[in-house]
Write a protein that holds these residues in place. Structure first.
Motif, PDB file in Angstrom:
ATOM      1  N   UNK A 269      -5.123  -4.685   4.504  1.00  0.00           N
ATOM      2  CA  UNK A 269      -3.985  -4.246   5.852  1.00  0.00           C
ATOM      3  C   UNK A 269      -4.715  -6.379   6.110  1.00  0.00           C
ATOM      4  N   UNK A 270      -4.673  -6.876   5.538  1.00  0.00           N
ATOM      5  CA  UNK A 270      -5.185  -7.830   5.874  1.00  0.00           C
ATOM      6  C   UNK A 270      -3.145  -8.630   5.497  1.00  0.00           C
ATOM      7  N   UNK A 271      -2.586  -8.738   4.566  1.00  0.00           N
ATOM      8  CA  UNK A 271      -1.324  -8.823   3.783  1.00  0.00           C
ATOM      9  C   UNK A 271      -0.588  -7.492   4.048  1.00  0.00           C
ATOM     10  N   UNK A 272       0.579  -7.175   3.995  1.00  0.00           N
ATOM     11  CA  UNK A 272       1.781  -6.005   4.656  1.00  0.00           C
ATOM     12  C   UNK A 272       1.760  -6.324   2.466  1.00  0.00           C
ATOM     13  N   UNK A 273       1.916  -7.298   1.731  1.00  0.00           N
ATOM     14  CA  UNK A 273       3.287  -7.241   0.859  1.00  0.00           C
ATOM     15  C   UNK A 273       1.652  -8.490  -0.627  1.00  0.00           C
TER      16      UNK A 273
ATOM     17  N   UNK B 238      12.785 -19.014   9.042  1.00  0.00           N
ATOM     18  CA  UNK B 238      12.750 -19.842  10.229  1.00  0.00           C
ATOM     19  C   UNK B 238      13.722 -20.433  10.554  1.00  0.00           C
ATOM     20  N   UNK B 239      15.463 -20.653   9.960  1.00  0.00           N
ATOM     21  CA  UNK B 239      16.288 -21.514  10.970  1.00  0.00           C
ATOM     22  C   UNK B 239      17.283 -20.415  11.371  1.00  0.00           C
ATOM     23  N   UNK B 240      16.807 -18.921  11.216  1.00  0.00           N
ATOM     24  CA  UNK B 240      17.607 -17.559  12.096  1.00  0.00           C
ATOM     25  C   UNK B 240      16.224 -17.956  12.565  1.00  0.00           C
ATOM     26  N   UNK B 241      15.668 -18.028  13.545  1.00  0.00           N
ATOM     27  CA  UNK B 241      14.125 -18.094  14.214  1.00  0.00           C
ATOM     28  C   UNK B 241      13.416 -16.939  13.822  1.00  0.00           C
ATOM     29  N   UNK B 242      13.176 -16.651  12.937  1.00  0.00           N
ATOM     30  CA  UNK B 242      12.108 -15.532  12.431  1.00  0.00           C
ATOM     31  C   UNK B 242      11.024 -16.277  12.028  1.00  0.00           C
ATOM     32  N   UNK B 243      10.146 -15.127  11.638  1.00  0.00           N
ATOM     33  CA  UNK B 243       8.954 -15.878  11.024  1.00  0.00           C
ATOM     34  C   UNK B 243       8.107 -14.982   9.537  1.00  0.00           C
TER      35      UNK B 243
ATOM     36  N   UNK C 106       6.469 -10.274   8.110  1.00  0.00           N
ATOM     37  CA  UNK C 106       5.847  -9.799   7.811  1.00  0.00           C
ATOM     38  C   UNK C 106       4.795 -10.917   7.308  1.00  0.00           C
ATOM     39  N   UNK C 107       3.463 -10.670   6.475  1.00  0.00           N
ATOM     40  CA  UNK C 107       2.686 -11.007   5.960  1.00  0.00           C
ATOM     41  C   UNK C 107       2.715 -11.469   4.241  1.00  0.00           C
ATOM     42  N   UNK C 108       3.573 -11.501   3.488  1.00  0.00           N
ATOM     43  CA  UNK C 108       2.778 -11.618   2.508  1.00  0.00           C
ATOM     44  C   UNK C 108       2.130 -12.746   1.708  1.00  0.00           C
ATOM     45  N   UNK C 109       1.466 -11.761   0.428  1.00  0.00           N
ATOM     46  CA  UNK C 109       0.429 -13.058  -0.202  1.00  0.00           C
ATOM     47  C   UNK C 109       1.253 -13.765  -1.287  1.00  0.00           C
ATOM     48  N   UNK C 110       1.064 -14.667  -1.975  1.00  0.00           N
ATOM     49  CA  UNK C 110       1.873 -15.202  -3.612  1.00  0.00           C
ATOM     50  C   UNK C 110       0.512 -16.206  -4.046  1.00  0.00           C
ATOM     51  N   UNK C 111       0.684 -16.163  -5.360  1.00  0.00           N
ATOM     52  CA  UNK C 111      -0.288 -17.112  -6.041  1.00  0.00           C
ATOM     53  C   UNK C 111       0.857 -18.592  -6.350  1.00  0.00           C
TER      54      UNK C 111
ATOM     55  N   UNK D 297       1.066  -1.064   0.068  1.00  0.00           N
ATOM     56  CA  UNK D 297       0.190  -0.052   0.368  1.00  0.00           C
ATOM     57  C   UNK D 297       1.183   1.365   0.343  1.00  0.00           C
ATOM     58  N   UNK D 298       0.240   2.396  -0.523  1.00  0.00           N
ATOM     59  CA  UNK D 298       1.518   3.330  -0.938  1.00  0.00           C
ATOM     60  C   UNK D 298       1.841   4.177   0.806  1.00  0.00           C
ATOM     61  N   UNK D 299       0.729   4.075   1.474  1.00  0.00           N
ATOM     62  CA  UNK D 299       0.326   4.261   3.134  1.00  0.00           C
ATOM     63  C   UNK D 299       1.998   3.426   3.891  1.00  0.00           C
ATOM     64  N   UNK D 300       2.334   2.621   3.397  1.00  0.00           N
ATOM     65  CA  UNK D 300       3.160   1.266   4.121  1.00  0.00           C
ATOM     66  C   UNK D 300       4.241   1.914   4.062  1.00  0.00           C
ATOM     67  N   UNK D 301       5.257   1.598   4.792  1.00  0.00           N
ATOM     68  CA  UNK D 301       6.945   2.534   5.142  1.00  0.00           C
ATOM     69  C   UNK D 301       8.315   0.953   3.927  1.00  0.00           C
ATOM     70  N   UNK D 302       7.653   0.256   4.196  1.00  0.00           N
ATOM     71  CA  UNK D 302       8.381  -0.738   4.058  1.00  0.00           C
ATOM     72  C   UNK D 302       8.760  -0.941   2.507  1.00  0.00           C
ATOM     73  N   UNK D 303      10.380  -1.707   2.090  1.00  0.00           N
ATOM     74  CA  UNK D 303      11.007  -1.549   1.272  1.00  0.00           C
ATOM     75  C   UNK D 303      12.015  -2.892   1.455  1.00  0.00           C
TER      76      UNK D 303
END
Lengths: 326, 339
Positions: free
Chosen positions: B240-244, B216-221, B194-199, B177-183
């Motif tokens: 806003x249900x997904x971040x990207x 996951x191996x680094x303990x992050x989700x 983050x929550x990311x959608x993919x086909x 979303x335009x209002x998001x600050x993530x890169x």
């Protein structure tokens, strides 16, 4: 409203019998006070008003785009496809269902077994799988031919020429529908009292006549609501026909949603409203069909909406006259 | 209406039903089937970017048959004289690559247009048919279609059943979303939390799942979500249900321009190669294994590259940064296990 709400006479308020001031039927009965009902009604009305207001004013719904899309040729083409596929496969399903139900009740063990197996198979396999299989049928069978079984063929068709997208969709949905319709019809036949079968047989009617004149008309009373239920489900399952490269109402809405991604929500609303209209139309037809088959089973037929309106108006007039006379 | 079902009324009902059926059958003839209208170009020209709804500049390209390439074709196809092209853009297309155009009925996009260009060089009549993504592959298997042009990535997994002729680079991108600050910034570490959608069934899904296991191996989700369709995904993004949304980059670019004026505008948050870090992903024409079509198609693509129509086609769709220097038959693709 044909009845006065809350018309109740309490004994305490009964007038002394010594001096009848007016004839009894002209006396006004005080309705019972029901504050709880009034409060609940008010709360519900406020909530409904809030929902309607939200629908109308939330920019998320983009009603101006809804107006643009509602009668677009592409949406109407999709609607036509939905109607065609639903109507044809409903017809195919009903015919198939009646045949399967009869086969299931026949004396031949082969027919019984085949009917049971068919129903078992098509109720187990997801519709999507049936459609994909049929669509790619040409991979399995290149030509279809008419002729002597296992012998020479008289006429042969190129399968891919014969099976247009529409044909595949109708056959797929029809095969699926027939399996469910078979059970609906069988249930209807079972709901006819055993005595009716026996009486028909005792009259010496031929088997076919027993079925068409005595059993089926009574069975249709219970078949109708169940089959309409199926039918409404069928109208919505036509939205799977994009699997055979056919764009129905929902398919065209989906496609336009990807070309005009800013309009996805109004497009979904357009589909919703059209499906509501279709289901309502089916329900109206259902009411009259049920009423028709109820003759002879109920003492008085349920009033049609028109009759209800008339009766309500008459009652209202009478009440006005009574109120005026007080 | 008769008060009971007589034999005559049954016959009447049956004949009425037949009439209804035949009427509906007659309606079918004029109903809206999803046949892609093949555009009528004069012999020797192919128009690309028709009714593109703002995704492309309509451009007329001069293309003529090359007899030596026509001679390379398998005999069956050459005698038939048509090239059956399948495009997997149902029920919702993926603009600007393959979708129903701005006239709301014609199949258009960079992929079907390129299919038409290739057919013209081979001296064949293009027959376009739209199908679902799954049916596109099954159709190639069953011989219903000769070749798929639909942004299909060349992968080692798919090579078991298909021959490829590459014609474009495959870049994937993140849309937020335009209002998001993530890169994204080219670093998968930024996806933590983050929550990311993919086909489903795409190669970007493979890449994303790879990153997920690394994190996951680094303990992050990293939460990966799938939706039934692109439209459903975009609804989830605007709600806003997904971040990207991680998808093919041209599609992201189109969507960003299209939603600029909508209540929930979006922007791109970075791109990535479609075959992972070690390899440039390639989009390729997909034919049945050993059908003998991949080689002539690759040669036709090379001919288009040399003659300059290729560059004009890409420019028409603003995809010039996805150009390749040469078409390859079965180039190395996304590895079976991208480790």
């Amino acid at each position: 409203m044909s009845q006065l709400p809350g018309a109740a006479v309490s004994l305490a308020e009964a007038p002394p019998a010594a001096e009848p001031s007016k004839p009894l039927d002209a006396q006004r009965v005080q309705p019972l006070r029901r504050p709880g009902r009034w409060i609940a009604t008010a709360v519900v009305l406020v909530v409904v008003a809030q929902i309607a207001h939200g629908l109308a004013t939330n920019p998320f719904y983009q009603w101006d785009r809804f107006r643009y899309w509602f009668l677009r040729p592409t949406v109407l083409d999709g609607l036509l496809v939905t109607l065609e596929v639903a109507a044809l496969s409903a017809l195919l399903g009903l015919i198939g269902g009646v045949l399967l139900a009869l086969a299931r009740q026949s004396g031949s063990p082969v027919l019984r077994a085949v009917s049971w197996t068919y129903t078992w198979l098509f109720r187990s396999v997801p519709l999507i799988v049936v459609l994909i299989f049929l669509y790619n049928f040409s991979a399995l069978y290149k030509t279809l031919s008419l002729g002597i079984p296992f012998g020479p063929a008289f006429v042969s068709f190129d399968e891919s020429k014969l099976a247009t997208d529409m044909t595949v969709a109708v056959i797929g949905l029809g095969l699926n529908e027939a399996a469910y319709a078979a059970e609906v019809v069988r249930g209807g036949l079972l709901s006819v009292d055993q005595g009716q079968h026996e009486a028909a047989a005792a009259l010496g009617l031929p088997r076919a006549r027993q079925f068409t004149r005595i059993v089926l008309p009574q069975a249709l009373r219970s078949i109708t609501p169940n089959y309409v239920n199926q039918l409404i489900g069928l109208v919505k399952s036509t939205s799977l026909v994009f699997y055979v490269s056919l764009l129905d109402l929902f398919g065209s809405v989906q496609t336009m949603g990807s070309t005009y991604p800013g309009d996805i929500v109004p497009l979904l609303l357009v589909a919703t409203v059209w499906y509501l209209i279709l289901t309502s139309a089916v329900s109206v037809v259902q009411f009259y069909v049920e009423r028709y088959f109820a003759r002879g089973a109920t003492r008085t037929l349920p009033p049609t909406p028109l009759q209800k309106a008339r009766a309500g108006l008459t009652a209202f007039r009478a009440r006005l006259r009574r109120e005026a006379a007080v | 209406m008769p008060s009971h079902l007589t034999r005559r009324s049954l016959t009447r009902a049956l004949s009425a039903a037949t009439a209804v059926a035949s009427l509906a059958g007659a309606l079918t003839a004029c109903g809206g089937s999803s046949d892609a209208a093949t555009t009528t170009d004069a012999v020797g020209t192919v128009t690309v970017g028709r009714v593109s709804n703002g995704a492309a500049r309509q451009t007329r390209l001069k293309v003529s048959e090359v007899t030596s390439l026509n001679a390379e074709l398998p005999a069956a196809v050459r005698e038939r004289g048509t090239l059956n092209i399948t495009v997997g853009a149902l029920p919702d297309g993926f603009p600007p690559l393959a979708y129903i155009g701005g006239d709301q009925k014609t199949l258009t996009g960079a992929e079907p247009d390129f299919g038409r260009l290739v057919a013209a060089v081979l001296g064949l009549k293009p027959q376009l048919a739209n199908a679902t993504w799954e049916n596109m592959f099954v159709g190639i298997d069953s011989g219903k279609a000769d070749v798929g042009f639909a942004n299909i990535t060349d992968t080692e997994e798919r090579k078991k059943k298909y021959d490829f002729a590459s014609y474009r680079k495959d870049n994937v991108g993140f849309e937020v979303l335009k209002k998001s600050t993530w890169k994204f910034g080219g670093n998968y570490e930024n996806l933590a939390g983050k929550t990311v959608a993919v086909d489903n069934g795409t190669n970007q899904e493979k890449i994303l799942l790879e990153w997920q296991s690394k994190l996951k191996a680094e303990g992050k989700s990293l939460t990966v979500k799938h939706y039934a369709s692109k439209n459903a995904t975009y609804l989830a993004l605007s709600g806003g249900r997904i971040d990207a949304y991680f998808a093919a980059n041209p599609g992201v670019a189109y969507h960003v321009t299209q939603t600029a004026t909508s209540p929930n505008p979006t922007r791109s948050a970075g791109t990535y190669s479609g075959a992972g870090a070690s390899l440039q992903g390639l989009i390729a024409a997909t034919t049945k294994k050993d059908s003998g079509l991949a080689k002539p198609i690759a040669d036709a693509v090379d001919h288009l590259i040399e003659d300059g129509q290729y560059a004009k086609w890409l420019a028409a769709y603003h995809l010039s940064d996805e150009a390749v220097a040469k078409s390859q038959v079965n180039p190395p693709g996304l590895p079976l296990s991208d480790s």
